[in-house]
Write an enzyme that holds these catalytic residues in place. Structure first.
Site, mmCIF file in Angstrom:
data_model
loop_
_atom_site.group_PDB
_atom_site.id
_atom_site.type_symbol
_atom_site.label_atom_id
_atom_site.label_comp_id
_atom_site.label_asym_id
_atom_site.label_seq_id
_atom_site.Cartn_x
_atom_site.Cartn_y
_atom_site.Cartn_z
ATOM 1 N N SER A 146 105.079 -4.261 27.628
ATOM 2 C CA SER A 146 103.727 -4.274 27.056
ATOM 3 C C SER A 146 103.721 -4.318 25.526
ATOM 4 O O SER A 146 102.761 -4.772 24.915
ATOM 5 C CB SER A 146 102.928 -3.062 27.540
ATOM 6 O OG SER A 146 103.634 -1.858 27.278
ATOM 7 N N LYS A 175 97.515 -5.504 23.467
ATOM 8 C CA LYS A 175 96.163 -5.103 23.057
ATOM 9 C C LYS A 175 95.367 -6.251 22.434
ATOM 10 O O LYS A 175 94.154 -6.329 22.573
ATOM 11 C CB LYS A 175 96.236 -3.928 22.076
ATOM 12 C CG LYS A 175 96.884 -2.682 22.687
ATOM 13 C CD LYS A 175 95.910 -1.552 22.804
ATOM 14 C CE LYS A 175 96.326 -0.475 23.768
ATOM 15 N NZ LYS A 175 97.635 0.138 23.539
ATOM 16 N N GLU A 179 87.969 3.174 19.507
ATOM 17 C CA GLU A 179 88.723 4.420 19.540
ATOM 18 C C GLU A 179 90.197 4.043 19.445
ATOM 19 O O GLU A 179 90.590 2.933 19.786
ATOM 20 C CB GLU A 179 88.472 5.160 20.860
ATOM 21 C CG GLU A 179 89.332 4.702 22.051
ATOM 22 C CD GLU A 179 89.078 3.277 22.524
ATOM 23 O OE1 GLU A 179 88.028 2.708 22.175
ATOM 24 O OE2 GLU A 179 89.947 2.719 23.238
HETATM 25 C C1 LIG Z 1 98.171 1.111 24.464
HETATM 26 C C2 LIG Z 1 99.463 0.748 25.065
HETATM 27 C C3 LIG Z 1 99.752 0.995 26.428
HETATM 28 C C4 LIG Z 1 98.814 1.735 27.342
HETATM 29 O O1 LIG Z 1 97.565 1.150 27.556
HETATM 30 P P1 LIG Z 1 97.163 0.430 28.892
HETATM 31 O O2 LIG Z 1 95.705 0.236 28.784
HETATM 32 O O3 LIG Z 1 97.541 1.327 30.046
HETATM 33 O O4 LIG Z 1 97.914 -0.849 28.958
HETATM 34 C C5 LIG Z 1 100.958 0.560 26.941
HETATM 35 N N1 LIG Z 1 101.869 -0.068 26.161
HETATM 36 C C6 LIG Z 1 101.637 -0.314 24.850
HETATM 37 C C7 LIG Z 1 102.691 -1.001 24.060
HETATM 38 C C8 LIG Z 1 100.439 0.082 24.272
HETATM 39 O O5 LIG Z 1 100.226 -0.168 22.963
#
Ligand SMILES: *Cc1c(COP(=O)(O)O)cnc(C)c1O
Length: 396
Positions: free
Chosen positions: A376, A87, A109
């Protein structure tokens, strides 16, 4: 507005009230001015490298590879970034852009609170005011993240409309932006919403595949056979895919949250169960009820708990360039535990959806094939929920 602007096939566009048009036009003009500006990009790279800790590692998961007995698995370690997920890439980009536009206030948000914390972090760094809209139900479920945002100097506004969750927080942030655009930038957290957000967020997250492409070429001398990422709104996935879209031999796989199964109502798998619709300023696929209303969605993973998907993914699905598979809570929890034991890496439960799919296909592939999985985020935030899923209450 030309019909093709901000479109991905039939998806995307700007389905917004007249009162928001000036704001998105101002944003688009600014983005077009700065996106190829060497000074802007040098400042952003400096922040990404020295503040967020980029480039993130491309780690060869040797033990996992041997255990599964098929394709070589590499992990793109977005979990190692400052604030623990991808993020921050988007937040640094948008905050820097907002500063160049002369804005002094960021609004955002948040669902589980990850995007809210990342936005509050960059606001603190850049000396900007910050207000985060968060569903009331989510505020209660994610008290630690509410505390962190306040600690970082942000105001957190609980949203009580609708189901008091992420989709309502997005709607409230858009309303707030309408009423105050002079000093305020809306730092949207995924590749969704009205044009130009899906493009801006994708470009700021594309650093993931820009790096991974160079890293895999250096390590293996060739491109991967598959790139796998989880999909909520789709920002880490589009960032992971972007620099491979033109490479037809690279399979691109997005992993949606099936929740308790795509044949139940307790799911958030938009491509697998949703239909075409218009919501939050964009045309795309959405989970809907029989009357076309946005359906409540469910996943064990709060970060994947969004009833829509970014328009570029909807388009990649339509043209068959990317595949979207559904992964259940049970499969994701299995992968969460597996990676922790196998590699000593506790992944976010969102990321575990992508890992679960890699675990399914790696054994069916040959040893000279390569998979890149985007991790992620890190899983510290999820430990209490996963323990509860396994019948253990950590507060005891
Ligand atoms: C917010 C989040 C996601 C999902 O958001 P995307 O916009 O689909 O990437 C996925 N993994 C983590 C660790 C997140 O914090």
């Amino acid at each position: 507005m030309s019909q093709s602007r901000g479109r991905f096939g039939i998806h995307g566009g700007q389905y917004i009230p007249e009162t928001l048009m000036n704001a998105v036009i101002e944003l688009e003009d600014a983005y077009n001015k700065y996106k190829d500006d060497p000074q802007f990009n040098a400042e952003l790279t400096e922040l990404l490298n020295n503040y967020a800790g980029r480039p993130s590692r491309l780690y060869y998961a040797e033990k996992m590879t041997k255990d599964l007995g098929g394709a070589k698995i590499y992990l793109k370690r977005e979990d190692l970034n400052h604030t623990g997920a991808h993020k921050i890439n988007n937040c640094l980009g948008q905050a820097l852009l907002a500063k160049k536009m002369g804005k002094t206030r960021l609004i955002a948000e948040t669902g589980a609170g990850q995007h809210g914390v990342a936005t509050a972090t960059v606001a603190a760094l850049m000396g900007m005011e910050c207000v985060v809209f968060m569903g009331k139900v989510d505020c209660e479920r994610q008290a630690l993240n509410v505390y962190k945002m306040k600690l970082l100097g942000a105001d957190v506004v609980p949203v009580t409309t609708g189901t008091g969750t992420l989709k309502d927080a997005v709607s409230q942030a858009m309303r707030e932006w309408t009423s105050r655009i002079e000093d305020t930038h809306y730092c949207l957290g995924s590749c969704m919403g009205p044009h130009p957000f899906p493009t801006i967020v994708r470009d700021f997250q594309a650093v993931i595949s820009k790096e991974s492409r160079a890293q895999i070429l250096e390590k293996e001398g060739r491109l991967p056979d598959a790139v796998i990422a989880c999909v909520g709104g789709g920002s880490n996935a589009i960032g992971s895919f972007y620099h491979y879209i033109g490479d037809r031999d690279v399979r691109l796989v997005g992993c949606e949250a099936a929740g308790r199964g795509i044949d139940t109502k307790d799911t958030a798998a938009t491509i697998n169960t949703g239909r075409l619709g218009i919501f939050h300023g964009m045309k795309s696929y959405f989970c809907q009820n029989e009357y076309g209303q946005i359906a409540p969605v469910y996943s064990i993973s709060a970060g994947l708990d969004y009833p829509g998907i970014g328009p570029e993914h909807a388009y990649l699905h339509d043209i068959g360039r990317a595949e979207y598979v559904a992964i259940t809570d049970e499969e994701a929890v299995g992968a969460f535990e597996y990676l922790s034991r196998m590699e000593g890496i506790i992944p976010a439960i969102e990321s575990a959806h992508a890992l679960a799919y890699a675990m399914k296909i790696a054994p069916t592939m040959s040893k000279d094939q390569i998979i890149i999985v985007t991790v992620s985020g890190r899983g510290d935030k999820d430990c209490a929920a996963i323990a509860r899923y396994r019948g253990q209450d950590l507060r005891d």
